[in-house]
Design a protein around this motif. Sequence first.
Motif, PDB file in Angstrom:
ATOM      1  N   ARG A 129      59.591  41.581  43.660  1.00 12.82           N
ATOM      2  CA  ARG A 129      58.639  41.443  42.556  1.00 12.82           C
ATOM      3  C   ARG A 129      57.217  41.370  43.109  1.00 12.82           C
ATOM      4  O   ARG A 129      56.957  40.686  44.092  1.00 12.82           O
ATOM      5  CB  ARG A 129      58.931  40.183  41.751  1.00 12.82           C
ATOM      6  N   TYR A 169      52.983  41.226  41.782  1.00 13.63           N
ATOM      7  CA  TYR A 169      52.080  40.965  40.670  1.00 13.63           C
ATOM      8  C   TYR A 169      50.631  41.198  41.113  1.00 13.63           C
ATOM      9  O   TYR A 169      50.275  40.914  42.245  1.00 13.63           O
ATOM     10  CB  TYR A 169      52.189  39.502  40.207  1.00 13.63           C
ATOM     11  N   TYR A 219      46.742  39.988  39.803  1.00 12.63           N
ATOM     12  CA  TYR A 219      45.976  39.108  38.945  1.00 12.63           C
ATOM     13  C   TYR A 219      44.496  39.354  39.225  1.00 12.63           C
ATOM     14  O   TYR A 219      44.122  39.823  40.303  1.00 12.63           O
ATOM     15  CB  TYR A 219      46.277  37.623  39.252  1.00 12.63           C
ATOM     16  N   GLU A 231      44.077  35.688  36.023  1.00 10.68           N
ATOM     17  CA  GLU A 231      44.679  36.251  34.815  1.00 10.68           C
ATOM     18  C   GLU A 231      45.575  37.417  35.203  1.00 10.68           C
ATOM     19  O   GLU A 231      45.203  38.263  36.015  1.00 10.68           O
ATOM     20  CB  GLU A 231      43.585  36.731  33.859  1.00 10.68           C
ATOM     21  N   PHE A 232      46.736  37.457  34.604  1.00  6.47           N
ATOM     22  CA  PHE A 232      47.736  38.474  34.907  1.00  6.47           C
ATOM     23  C   PHE A 232      47.254  39.868  34.533  1.00  6.47           C
ATOM     24  O   PHE A 232      46.681  40.075  33.453  1.00  6.47           O
ATOM     25  CB  PHE A 232      49.011  38.149  34.127  1.00  6.47           C
ATOM     26  N   TYR A 283      52.814  43.854  36.606  1.00  2.00           N
ATOM     27  CA  TYR A 283      53.989  43.352  37.322  1.00  2.00           C
ATOM     28  C   TYR A 283      54.909  44.516  37.673  1.00  2.00           C
ATOM     29  O   TYR A 283      55.148  45.400  36.839  1.00  2.00           O
ATOM     30  CB  TYR A 283      54.721  42.357  36.420  1.00  2.00           C
ATOM     31  N   LEU A 315      56.780  47.119  35.110  1.00  2.00           N
ATOM     32  CA  LEU A 315      57.464  46.624  33.919  1.00  2.00           C
ATOM     33  C   LEU A 315      56.541  46.030  32.868  1.00  2.00           C
ATOM     34  O   LEU A 315      56.947  45.873  31.718  1.00  2.00           O
ATOM     35  CB  LEU A 315      58.532  45.600  34.316  1.00  2.00           C
ATOM     36  N   GLU A 316      55.347  45.645  33.255  1.00  2.00           N
ATOM     37  CA  GLU A 316      54.447  45.060  32.277  1.00  2.00           C
ATOM     38  C   GLU A 316      52.997  45.264  32.694  1.00  2.00           C
ATOM     39  O   GLU A 316      52.673  45.204  33.874  1.00  2.00           O
ATOM     40  CB  GLU A 316      54.728  43.566  32.108  1.00  2.00           C
ATOM     41  N   LEU A 369      43.796  39.510  43.048  1.00  2.00           N
ATOM     42  CA  LEU A 369      44.834  38.812  43.805  1.00  2.00           C
ATOM     43  C   LEU A 369      46.178  39.490  43.613  1.00  2.00           C
ATOM     44  O   LEU A 369      46.524  39.910  42.518  1.00  2.00           O
ATOM     45  CB  LEU A 369      44.940  37.363  43.333  1.00  2.00           C
ATOM     46  N   GLN A 422      55.773  32.297  43.389  1.00  2.00           N
ATOM     47  CA  GLN A 422      54.970  33.461  43.732  1.00  2.00           C
ATOM     48  C   GLN A 422      54.046  33.094  44.891  1.00  2.00           C
ATOM     49  O   GLN A 422      53.376  32.066  44.851  1.00  2.00           O
ATOM     50  CB  GLN A 422      54.143  33.923  42.529  1.00  2.00           C
TER      51      GLN A 422
END
Lengths: 112, 112
Positions: free
Chosen positions: B31, B33, B35, B44-45, B48, B55-56, B91, B101
């Motif tokens: 996984r 991510y 940010y 803030e996201f 992903y 996926l998002e 990030l 994470q």
Amino acid sequence: SQQGEEDPQALSIQEGENATMNCSYKTSINNLQWYRQNSGRGLVHLILIRSNEREKHSGRLRVTLDTSKKSSSLLITASRAADTASYFCATERGGSNYKLTFGKGTLLTVNP
Amino acid sequence: DTGVSQNPRHKITKRGQNVTFRCDPISEHNRLYWYRQTLGQGPEFLTYFQNEAQLEKSRLLSDRFSAERPKGSFSTLEIQRTEQGDSAMYLCASSEETDTQYFGPGTRLTVL
């Protein structure tokens, strides 16, 4: 949008004292995590507490979670100047693809 | 060092230019991510990946932003036609099957 909100925004203490930071959030969560960030740098993972846990310890850190009040606290005991940093709580919500939602952080200053 | 690495650490660019950042996750973390963090705020996201699949994507990720993770290893984040509002710390984080994470040191982008 930011789900967590840390309190206080800034905290200044003397070396050796304890520091307590609080975090409130809005929706149900799978877990809540605390991170530390030194000025302008990446985040360091401190501790993770799951929604079915109430308290966790790691070294000088103690985290509590109250899901009924949607709040958490981070206690740092016997603080050191090296603990000076920003501290963030981050929540992972169910069905969220594990993404974290952070608060704005608490800036902790430990004076030698 | 087997932590998350990000390159470059700093990037200064002129408005309208394209920039690309790279993230190398911890080996075998499936996984990944991205940010974004602006001054005085928590991260803030943005997006992903699970292995190579994105996926998002957050609504923060406008059409000028694109991220890839070929072969499920490193990831790149590209910003086209940069704007001054894109100035931030970007990030990257990775995780395996556990919830924790692990963050990289970040890439600080300044758009002039």
